[in-house]
Design an enzyme around this catalytic site. Structure first.
Site, PDB file in Angstrom:
ATOM      1  N   ARG A   1     -45.463  49.159  52.058  1.00 45.72           N
ATOM      2  CA  ARG A   1     -44.715  48.179  51.059  1.00 45.72           C
ATOM      3  C   ARG A   1     -45.508  48.813  49.719  1.00 45.72           C
ATOM      4  O   ARG A   1     -44.497  48.645  48.833  1.00 45.72           O
ATOM      5  CB  ARG A   1     -44.924  46.905  51.402  1.00 45.72           C
ATOM      6  CG  ARG A   1     -44.068  46.485  52.628  1.00 45.72           C
ATOM      7  CD  ARG A   1     -44.833  45.005  53.065  1.00 45.72           C
ATOM      8  NE  ARG A   1     -44.469  43.938  52.219  1.00 45.72           N
ATOM      9  CZ  ARG A   1     -45.072  42.793  52.362  1.00 45.72           C
ATOM     10  NH1 ARG A   1     -46.057  42.559  53.409  1.00 45.72           N
ATOM     11  NH2 ARG A   1     -44.976  41.928  51.448  1.00 45.72           N
TER      12      ARG A   1
ATOM     13  N   ARG B   1     -53.585  36.759  54.648  1.00 43.85           N
ATOM     14  CA  ARG B   1     -52.545  35.828  54.192  1.00 43.85           C
ATOM     15  C   ARG B   1     -51.986  35.043  55.768  1.00 43.85           C
ATOM     16  O   ARG B   1     -51.709  35.513  56.585  1.00 43.85           O
ATOM     17  CB  ARG B   1     -51.392  36.447  53.534  1.00 43.85           C
ATOM     18  CG  ARG B   1     -50.412  35.397  53.287  1.00 43.85           C
ATOM     19  CD  ARG B   1     -49.340  35.823  52.148  1.00 43.85           C
ATOM     20  NE  ARG B   1     -48.393  37.162  52.451  1.00 43.85           N
ATOM     21  CZ  ARG B   1     -47.715  37.765  51.389  1.00 43.85           C
ATOM     22  NH1 ARG B   1     -47.755  37.112  50.364  1.00 43.85           N
ATOM     23  NH2 ARG B   1     -47.343  39.086  51.777  1.00 43.85           N
TER      24      ARG B   1
ATOM     25  N   LYS C   1     -47.915  36.581  43.373  1.00 43.38           N
ATOM     26  CA  LYS C   1     -46.637  36.061  42.824  1.00 43.38           C
ATOM     27  C   LYS C   1     -46.140  34.429  43.445  1.00 43.38           C
ATOM     28  O   LYS C   1     -45.878  33.698  42.725  1.00 43.38           O
ATOM     29  CB  LYS C   1     -45.425  36.981  42.857  1.00 43.38           C
ATOM     30  CG  LYS C   1     -45.637  38.431  42.347  1.00 43.38           C
ATOM     31  CD  LYS C   1     -44.365  39.328  42.522  1.00 43.38           C
ATOM     32  CE  LYS C   1     -44.194  39.501  43.884  1.00 43.38           C
ATOM     33  NZ  LYS C   1     -45.341  40.158  44.755  1.00 43.38           N
TER      34      LYS C   1
ATOM     35  N   ARG D   1     -36.610  44.177  42.155  1.00 41.93           N
ATOM     36  CA  ARG D   1     -37.521  45.163  42.512  1.00 41.93           C
ATOM     37  C   ARG D   1     -37.086  46.294  42.508  1.00 41.93           C
ATOM     38  O   ARG D   1     -37.803  47.361  42.638  1.00 41.93           O
ATOM     39  CB  ARG D   1     -37.685  44.921  44.016  1.00 41.93           C
ATOM     40  CG  ARG D   1     -39.095  44.083  44.479  1.00 41.93           C
ATOM     41  CD  ARG D   1     -38.702  43.978  45.999  1.00 41.93           C
ATOM     42  NE  ARG D   1     -39.921  43.559  46.710  1.00 41.93           N
ATOM     43  CZ  ARG D   1     -40.653  42.452  47.168  1.00 41.93           C
ATOM     44  NH1 ARG D   1     -39.824  41.286  46.775  1.00 41.93           N
ATOM     45  NH2 ARG D   1     -41.327  42.369  47.696  1.00 41.93           N
TER      46      ARG D   1
ATOM     47  N   ARG E   1     -47.368  36.608  58.825  1.00 43.05           N
ATOM     48  CA  ARG E   1     -45.945  37.465  58.722  1.00 43.05           C
ATOM     49  C   ARG E   1     -46.081  38.823  59.521  1.00 43.05           C
ATOM     50  O   ARG E   1     -46.723  39.518  59.386  1.00 43.05           O
ATOM     51  CB  ARG E   1     -45.598  37.515  57.265  1.00 43.05           C
ATOM     52  CG  ARG E   1     -44.857  36.305  56.648  1.00 43.05           C
ATOM     53  CD  ARG E   1     -44.686  36.466  55.228  1.00 43.05           C
ATOM     54  NE  ARG E   1     -44.384  37.696  54.801  1.00 43.05           N
ATOM     55  CZ  ARG E   1     -44.188  37.879  53.216  1.00 43.05           C
ATOM     56  NH1 ARG E   1     -44.336  37.087  52.316  1.00 43.05           N
ATOM     57  NH2 ARG E   1     -43.677  39.340  52.959  1.00 43.05           N
TER      58      ARG E   1
HETATM   59  P1  ADP Z   1     -47.180  37.719  46.988  1.00 43.27           P
HETATM   60  O1  ADP Z   1     -46.258  36.465  46.665  1.00 43.27           O
HETATM   61  O2  ADP Z   1     -47.396  38.589  45.457  1.00 43.27           O
HETATM   62  O3  ADP Z   1     -46.849  38.727  47.899  1.00 43.27           O
HETATM   63  P2  ADP Z   1     -49.129  35.659  47.564  1.00 43.27           P
HETATM   64  O4  ADP Z   1     -49.124  34.690  46.526  1.00 43.27           O
HETATM   65  O5  ADP Z   1     -48.462  35.336  48.857  1.00 43.27           O
HETATM   66  O6  ADP Z   1     -48.573  37.165  46.919  1.00 43.27           O
HETATM   67  O7  ADP Z   1     -50.713  36.115  47.656  1.00 43.27           O
HETATM   68  C1  ADP Z   1     -50.996  36.892  48.739  1.00 43.27           C
HETATM   69  C2  ADP Z   1     -52.452  36.320  49.500  1.00 43.27           C
HETATM   70  O8  ADP Z   1     -53.394  36.507  48.325  1.00 43.27           O
HETATM   71  C3  ADP Z   1     -52.215  34.838  49.929  1.00 43.27           C
HETATM   72  O9  ADP Z   1     -52.833  34.686  51.156  1.00 43.27           O
HETATM   73  C4  ADP Z   1     -52.938  34.058  48.551  1.00 43.27           C
HETATM   74  O10 ADP Z   1     -53.574  32.867  49.314  1.00 43.27           O
HETATM   75  C5  ADP Z   1     -53.988  35.027  48.384  1.00 43.27           C
HETATM   76  N1  ADP Z   1     -54.324  35.047  46.949  1.00 43.27           N
HETATM   77  C6  ADP Z   1     -53.210  34.984  45.872  1.00 43.27           C
HETATM   78  N2  ADP Z   1     -53.636  35.007  44.495  1.00 43.27           N
HETATM   79  C7  ADP Z   1     -55.140  35.286  44.921  1.00 43.27           C
HETATM   80  C8  ADP Z   1     -56.097  35.286  43.871  1.00 43.27           C
HETATM   81  N3  ADP Z   1     -56.225  35.423  42.561  1.00 43.27           N
HETATM   82  N4  ADP Z   1     -57.278  35.658  44.519  1.00 43.27           N
HETATM   83  C9  ADP Z   1     -57.522  35.756  45.907  1.00 43.27           C
HETATM   84  N5  ADP Z   1     -56.479  35.759  46.619  1.00 43.27           N
HETATM   85  C10 ADP Z   1     -55.259  35.250  45.992  1.00 43.27           C
HETATM   86  P1  AMP Z   2     -41.784  39.294  49.764  1.00 46.71           P
HETATM   87  O1  AMP Z   2     -41.682  38.112  50.656  1.00 46.71           O
HETATM   88  O2  AMP Z   2     -41.506  39.137  48.420  1.00 46.71           O
HETATM   89  O3  AMP Z   2     -43.192  40.085  49.859  1.00 46.71           O
HETATM   90  O4  AMP Z   2     -40.353  40.144  50.566  1.00 46.71           O
HETATM   91  C1  AMP Z   2     -40.612  40.633  51.786  1.00 46.71           C
HETATM   92  C2  AMP Z   2     -39.646  41.594  52.093  1.00 46.71           C
HETATM   93  O5  AMP Z   2     -38.447  41.166  51.777  1.00 46.71           O
HETATM   94  C3  AMP Z   2     -39.585  42.830  51.229  1.00 46.71           C
HETATM   95  O6  AMP Z   2     -40.602  43.709  51.707  1.00 46.71           O
HETATM   96  C4  AMP Z   2     -38.245  43.467  51.323  1.00 46.71           C
HETATM   97  O7  AMP Z   2     -37.887  43.982  52.603  1.00 46.71           O
HETATM   98  C5  AMP Z   2     -37.508  42.217  51.175  1.00 46.71           C
HETATM   99  N1  AMP Z   2     -37.163  41.849  49.908  1.00 46.71           N
HETATM  100  C6  AMP Z   2     -37.641  40.606  49.398  1.00 46.71           C
HETATM  101  N2  AMP Z   2     -36.939  40.705  47.743  1.00 46.71           N
HETATM  102  C7  AMP Z   2     -36.360  42.044  47.777  1.00 46.71           C
HETATM  103  C8  AMP Z   2     -35.598  42.536  46.762  1.00 46.71           C
HETATM  104  N3  AMP Z   2     -35.709  41.924  45.412  1.00 46.71           N
HETATM  105  N4  AMP Z   2     -35.010  43.819  46.975  1.00 46.71           N
HETATM  106  C9  AMP Z   2     -34.963  44.285  48.192  1.00 46.71           C
HETATM  107  N5  AMP Z   2     -35.598  43.855  49.110  1.00 46.71           N
HETATM  108  C10 AMP Z   2     -36.532  42.414  48.875  1.00 46.71           C
END
Ligand code: ADP
Ligand code: AMP
Length: 214
Positions: free
Chosen positions: A171, A127, A13, A88, A160
């Site tokens: 999660r 990541r 995302k 969410r 992270r």
């Molecule tokens: P989210 O925001 O949904 O938690 P991220 O965009 O941070 O996910 O992506 C999670 C990890 O996967 C990051 O390290 C990113 O570089 C990698 N990633 C994102 N999209 C892809 C993809 N299509 N294929 C492989 N790795 C990806």
């Molecule tokens: P994310 O960066 O989107 O993976 O979010 C990291 C963490 O932030 C999640 O695991 C939750 O603890 C909190 N968080 C982010 N967005 C929300 C949401 N919309 N509702 C509740 N908790 C959230």
């Protein structure tokens, strides 16, 4: 264009939201990023949220609904926004709809990124995040040019606290129980567009832009 990016943690995302934001000139609104900023600043809300985030749990609906309501009223959202990581829960989705209606707005499209659980674990454990500009990398799939350094701003990359495997699995459970019902919620509303998020980053991006008619 008012968009929601839906999908499990690690589905891509944030990666895709940043690209769409640049392409369309509208902001990415990530509740995760906003909560991490509050943790970093040490605000009372950030201090309370940190324990829940580190445990892989959701922070209370009213906290995130309030943050998003304020954020969407800022001038840069006037031509649209990309919600990343919000809503969410069904309660958050209902609150969003009502807050947008108050502003005379609504959601135009919900893009659901579909990725299986084992890929998520692999993606999240690899990541690396820039604590200053928020750019994400993956040690294998999207590595930085120079090891452990952000190519955008030069800061040292971090892993992270909630990206360790045990927390990722928690999660994913939270996603399945509390967030996955939103796929049907938005499908019923006629807003859902599903995209195969298992494809390469650039392919996913191309499919999203096509869905948006860009
Ligand atoms: P989210 O925001 O949904 O938690 P991220 O965009 O941070 O996910 O992506 C999670 C990890 O996967 C990051 O390290 C990113 O570089 C990698 N990633 C994102 N999209 C892809 C993809 N299509 N294929 C492989 N790795 C990806
Ligand atoms: P994310 O960066 O989107 O993976 O979010 C990291 C963490 O932030 C999640 O695991 C939750 O603890 C909190 N968080 C982010 N967005 C929300 C949401 N919309 N509702 C509740 N908790 C959230």
């Amino acid at each position: 264009m008012n968009l929601i990016l839906l999908g499990p943690p690690g589905s891509g995302k944030g990666t895709q939201a940043k690209m769409i934001a640049q392409h369309l000139g509208i902001p990415q609104v990530s509740t995760g990023d906003m909560l991490r900023a509050a943790v970093k600043e040490g605000t009372p809300m950030g201090l309370k949220a940190k324990a829940m985030m580190d445990a892989g749990a959701l922070v209370p609906d009213e906290v995130v609904v309030g943050i998003v309501r304020e954020r969407l009223q800022k001038d840069d959202c006037v031509n649209g926004f990309i919600l990343d990581g919000f809503p969410r829960t069904v309660a958050q989705a209902d609150a969003l709809q009502s807050n947008l209606a108050d502003l005379g707005k609504s959601i135009n499209m919900v893009i659901s990124l579909e990725v299986d659980n084992e890929a998520v674990v692999e993606r999240i454990s690899g990541r690396r995040t820039c604590p200053d500009c928020g750019r994400m990398y993956h040690v294998q799939f999207d590595p930085p040019e120079s090891a452990d350094t952000c190519g955008e701003c030069g800061s040292a990359l971090i892993q992270r606290d909630d990206d360790r495997e045990a927390t990722v699995r928690k999660r994913l459970d939270v996603y399945a129980q509390q967030t996955a019902p939103l796929v049907e919620y938005y499908n019923n509303a006629g807003l859902l567009k599903s995209i195969d998020g298992m494809q390469a980053i650039q392919t996913v991006q191309a499919e999203i832009l096509q869905a948006l008619g860009c």
